[in-house]
Scaffold this motif. Structure first.
Motif, PDB file in Angstrom:
ATOM      1  N   ASP A 141       1.545  -8.473  15.520  1.00 61.63           N
ATOM      2  CA  ASP A 141       2.291  -8.086  14.327  1.00 61.63           C
ATOM      3  C   ASP A 141       2.107  -6.601  14.012  1.00 61.63           C
ATOM      4  O   ASP A 141       3.043  -5.922  13.593  1.00 61.63           O
ATOM      5  N   THR A 142       0.884  -6.087  14.239  1.00 58.72           N
ATOM      6  CA  THR A 142       0.629  -4.659  14.041  1.00 58.72           C
ATOM      7  C   THR A 142       1.476  -3.823  14.994  1.00 58.72           C
ATOM      8  O   THR A 142       2.136  -2.860  14.580  1.00 58.72           O
ATOM      9  N   ASP A 143       1.456  -4.174  16.263  1.00 58.77           N
ATOM     10  CA  ASP A 143       2.245  -3.452  17.254  1.00 58.77           C
ATOM     11  C   ASP A 143       3.729  -3.515  16.927  1.00 58.77           C
ATOM     12  O   ASP A 143       4.440  -2.505  16.989  1.00 58.77           O
ATOM     13  N   PHE A 144       4.213  -4.685  16.544  1.00 59.75           N
ATOM     14  CA  PHE A 144       5.633  -4.867  16.256  1.00 59.75           C
ATOM     15  C   PHE A 144       6.059  -4.054  15.037  1.00 59.75           C
ATOM     16  O   PHE A 144       7.065  -3.322  15.076  1.00 59.75           O
ATOM     17  N   SER A 145       5.326  -4.158  13.947  1.00 58.43           N
ATOM     18  CA  SER A 145       5.730  -3.451  12.729  1.00 58.43           C
ATOM     19  C   SER A 145       5.629  -1.941  12.912  1.00 58.43           C
ATOM     20  O   SER A 145       6.434  -1.180  12.363  1.00 58.43           O
ATOM     21  N   PHE A 146       4.660  -1.479  13.722  1.00 51.57           N
ATOM     22  CA  PHE A 146       4.564  -0.039  13.946  1.00 51.57           C
ATOM     23  C   PHE A 146       5.726   0.452  14.806  1.00 51.57           C
ATOM     24  O   PHE A 146       6.212   1.576  14.616  1.00 51.57           O
ATOM     25  N   ARG A 147       6.210  -0.365  15.734  1.00 51.72           N
ATOM     26  CA  ARG A 147       7.400   0.028  16.493  1.00 51.72           C
ATOM     27  C   ARG A 147       8.624   0.101  15.589  1.00 51.72           C
ATOM     28  O   ARG A 147       9.526   0.921  15.802  1.00 51.72           O
ATOM     29  N   MET A 148       8.684  -0.752  14.568  1.00 47.56           N
ATOM     30  CA  MET A 148       9.754  -0.628  13.586  1.00 47.56           C
ATOM     31  C   MET A 148       9.643   0.699  12.831  1.00 47.56           C
ATOM     32  O   MET A 148      10.638   1.353  12.531  1.00 47.56           O
ATOM     33  N   TYR A 149       8.410   1.096  12.553  1.00 48.84           N
ATOM     34  CA  TYR A 149       8.156   2.384  11.888  1.00 48.84           C
ATOM     35  C   TYR A 149       8.544   3.543  12.797  1.00 48.84           C
ATOM     36  O   TYR A 149       9.077   4.567  12.323  1.00 48.84           O
ATOM     37  N   GLU A 150       8.300   3.418  14.093  1.00 47.54           N
ATOM     38  CA  GLU A 150       8.677   4.473  15.030  1.00 47.54           C
ATOM     39  C   GLU A 150      10.184   4.658  15.096  1.00 47.54           C
ATOM     40  O   GLU A 150      10.682   5.771  15.317  1.00 47.54           O
ATOM     41  N   LYS A 151      10.934   3.573  14.898  1.00 45.81           N
ATOM     42  CA  LYS A 151      12.396   3.625  15.013  1.00 45.81           C
ATOM     43  C   LYS A 151      13.093   3.881  13.682  1.00 45.81           C
ATOM     44  O   LYS A 151      14.307   4.110  13.653  1.00 45.81           O
ATOM     45  N   GLY A 152      12.384   3.821  12.586  1.00 42.39           N
ATOM     46  CA  GLY A 152      13.018   4.009  11.282  1.00 42.39           C
ATOM     47  C   GLY A 152      11.991   4.012  10.178  1.00 42.39           C
ATOM     48  O   GLY A 152      10.879   4.504  10.329  1.00 42.39           O
ATOM     49  N   ARG A 153      12.345   3.390   9.061  1.00 43.22           N
ATOM     50  CA  ARG A 153      11.454   3.355   7.914  1.00 43.22           C
ATOM     51  C   ARG A 153      10.988   1.929   7.652  1.00 43.22           C
ATOM     52  O   ARG A 153      11.756   0.975   7.784  1.00 43.22           O
ATOM     53  N   VAL A 154       9.705   1.796   7.303  1.00 34.76           N
ATOM     54  CA  VAL A 154       9.154   0.523   6.860  1.00 34.76           C
ATOM     55  C   VAL A 154       8.914   0.647   5.360  1.00 34.76           C
ATOM     56  O   VAL A 154       8.176   1.516   4.909  1.00 34.76           O
ATOM     57  N   VAL A 155       9.575  -0.211   4.596  1.00 36.50           N
ATOM     58  CA  VAL A 155       9.539  -0.139   3.132  1.00 36.50           C
ATOM     59  C   VAL A 155       8.851  -1.380   2.580  1.00 36.50           C
ATOM     60  O   VAL A 155       9.051  -2.489   3.092  1.00 36.50           O
ATOM     61  N   ILE A 156       8.058  -1.175   1.551  1.00 34.25           N
ATOM     62  CA  ILE A 156       7.341  -2.284   0.915  1.00 34.25           C
ATOM     63  C   ILE A 156       7.887  -2.502  -0.492  1.00 34.25           C
ATOM     64  O   ILE A 156       7.895  -1.581  -1.313  1.00 34.25           O
ATOM     65  N   VAL A 157       8.380  -3.718  -0.757  1.00 31.47           N
ATOM     66  CA  VAL A 157       8.781  -4.063  -2.127  1.00 31.47           C
ATOM     67  C   VAL A 157       7.507  -4.238  -2.947  1.00 31.47           C
ATOM     68  O   VAL A 157       6.665  -5.080  -2.608  1.00 31.47           O
ATOM     69  N   PRO A 158       7.337  -3.459  -4.026  1.00 31.77           N
ATOM     70  CA  PRO A 158       6.073  -3.511  -4.787  1.00 31.77           C
ATOM     71  C   PRO A 158       6.007  -4.704  -5.732  1.00 31.77           C
ATOM     72  O   PRO A 158       5.835  -4.579  -6.933  1.00 31.77           O
ATOM     73  N   GLN A 159       6.114  -5.871  -5.137  1.00 34.92           N
ATOM     74  CA  GLN A 159       6.099  -7.115  -5.896  1.00 34.92           C
ATOM     75  C   GLN A 159       5.681  -8.227  -4.945  1.00 34.92           C
ATOM     76  O   GLN A 159       6.047  -8.229  -3.770  1.00 34.92           O
ATOM     77  N   SER A 160       4.932  -9.177  -5.439  1.00 32.14           N
ATOM     78  CA  SER A 160       4.494 -10.282  -4.597  1.00 32.14           C
ATOM     79  C   SER A 160       5.642 -11.256  -4.375  1.00 32.14           C
ATOM     80  O   SER A 160       6.138 -11.863  -5.326  1.00 32.14           O
ATOM     81  N   LEU A 161       6.064 -11.403  -3.125  1.00 32.63           N
ATOM     82  CA  LEU A 161       7.204 -12.253  -2.790  1.00 32.63           C
ATOM     83  C   LEU A 161       6.839 -13.418  -1.883  1.00 32.63           C
ATOM     84  O   LEU A 161       7.684 -14.260  -1.593  1.00 32.63           O
ATOM     85  N   VAL A 162       5.578 -13.456  -1.438  1.00 35.23           N
ATOM     86  CA  VAL A 162       5.131 -14.508  -0.516  1.00 35.23           C
ATOM     87  C   VAL A 162       3.757 -14.994  -0.958  1.00 35.23           C
ATOM     88  O   VAL A 162       2.943 -14.214  -1.454  1.00 35.23           O
ATOM     89  N   GLU A 163       3.514 -16.277  -0.779  1.00 30.56           N
ATOM     90  CA  GLU A 163       2.190 -16.855  -1.002  1.00 30.56           C
ATOM     91  C   GLU A 163       1.562 -17.123   0.370  1.00 30.56           C
ATOM     92  O   GLU A 163       2.053 -17.949   1.142  1.00 30.56           O
ATOM     93  N   TYR A 164       0.515 -16.393   0.643  1.00 26.95           N
ATOM     94  CA  TYR A 164      -0.142 -16.390   1.955  1.00 26.95           C
ATOM     95  C   TYR A 164      -1.386 -17.263   1.897  1.00 26.95           C
ATOM     96  O   TYR A 164      -2.269 -17.047   1.064  1.00 26.95           O
TER      97      TYR A 164
END
Length: 344
Positions: free
Chosen positions: A190-213
């Protein structure tokens, strides 16, 4: 019809939790979605839950099978089976909040350069009770070491979201590639995948809890921390980063990679001290870590603590244990010497 969002849920265990996960998707305010359930050697009870939902909602819930066990293979199968413009991931033991998809879709549509949207999350206990709220993604230390001085990082650092919060453009996956099979069955995929998304564009975080982990028992967490597979995947990830960035386009890359190697050697050495036959290699790696970055106080602390008598491991490092395990047979002097190599 082509759905707007494909929700990919790999399934292996967690029968009751899968039922909750699926219910949480059906409670979404955004209704233009499909659910792709990936049977990855699922237990019979889990399959029964999946088939129940498929029979009840055949137009929305599909079941596909991935015979290769592992998070990488399962998620890639789900990606290939998805028909949506966007793909959302959800682990089978987690839950979405009702406005997750709508808020993340709103965020990703604001800028075509956004490749992935994550969010904050709540933590829930094995029985589903909320035990922590509004946990925000953090900047991973390895990334700040390697890229903290770059121009891109100064204006747009990488915050690593948890996988169950991923909402991704399907087109971005085509450009960046799917989950890397070298990380199967799991660890750092997941780290490798999300960082490749960052390499190709922008990774944005919604500043709100949307998932229960869902957080599993502490004993399970400790076993995961000391899983030798985690060490192996760190070595794979280091090799990938080295191939892309070592001595390229950044005058500070050599010193940055040496600092990262020092950090990961120290962390690996501490883990090895917890193995029954890992004392010699653990001490060796901590000493190498200190030699690479002698100004690092954490490495000095680890070096001093590693001098304690064997019965103090791993408690000397603030970790409850020890684990009842020995190092794999392939771990020898040559293997340890080549760990996080910058030469090969």
């Amino acid at each position: 019809m082509t759905p707007l969002v494909s929700v990919v849920i790999p399934m292996t265990r967690y029968e009751l939790e899968l039922d909750e996960a699926l219910l949480s998707v059906f409670q979404q305010k955004e209704h233009d979605y499909e659910i792709v359930l990936v049977n990855n050697h699922a237990l019979p009870g889990v399959l029964s839950v999946a088939e129940k939902w498929h029979l009840k909602h055949p137009d929305r819930v599909r079941i596909v099978t991935e015979p290769i066990p592992g998070a990488v293979s399962a998620r890639n199968k789900g990606i290939l089976a998805s028909r949506g413009e966007f793909i959302a991931f959800l682990d089978s033991d987690d839950r979405m909040k009702p406005d997750r998809l709508s808020l993340q879709l709103s965020a990703i549509r604001q800028d075509p350069d956004i490749t992935l949207v994550g969010s904050w999350k709540d933590e829930i206990s094995p029985d589903g009770e909320v035990i922590g709220k509004d946990s925000a993604p953090q900047i991973p230390r390895w990334a700040s070491i390697l890229f903290g001085k770059t121009e891109r990082w100064q204006r747009d650092p990488f915050y690593e979201p948890q996988t169950s919060t991923f909402l991704i453009r399907a087109s971005a996956i085509q450009k960046a590639g799917m989950f890397d099979s070298r990380f199967d069955p799991f660890w750092l995929e997941d780290t490798d995948f999300s960082f490749r998304m960052y390499e190709k564009g922008r990774v944005v975080i919604v500043p709100q809890s949307l998932v229960e982990y869902r957080v599993h028992p502490k004993a399970d967490s400790i076993r995961r921390i000391f899983d030798f597979g985690l060490i192996l995947k760190h070595d794979v990830f280091f090799s990938i980063l080295k191939e892309k960035y070592y001595l390229k386009d950044n005058p500070d890359s050599r010193s940055a990679f040496l600092k990262l190697k020092s950090r990961w050697l120290r962390e690996t050495g501490i883990k090895m001290l917890a193995y029954q036959n890992g004392e010699r290699y653990g001490k060796e790696l901590i000493q190498k870590s200190l030699a690479l970055n002698p100004s690092d106080l954490q490495s000095w602390e680890a070096f001093l603590r590693s001098r304690f008598i064997r019965s103090f491991y791993p408690r000397a490092f603030g970790i409850k244990g020890p684990i009842d395990a020995v190092l794999p047979e392939y771990v020898d002097d040559a293997w340890v010497s080549n760990l996080f190599s910058l030469d090969r």
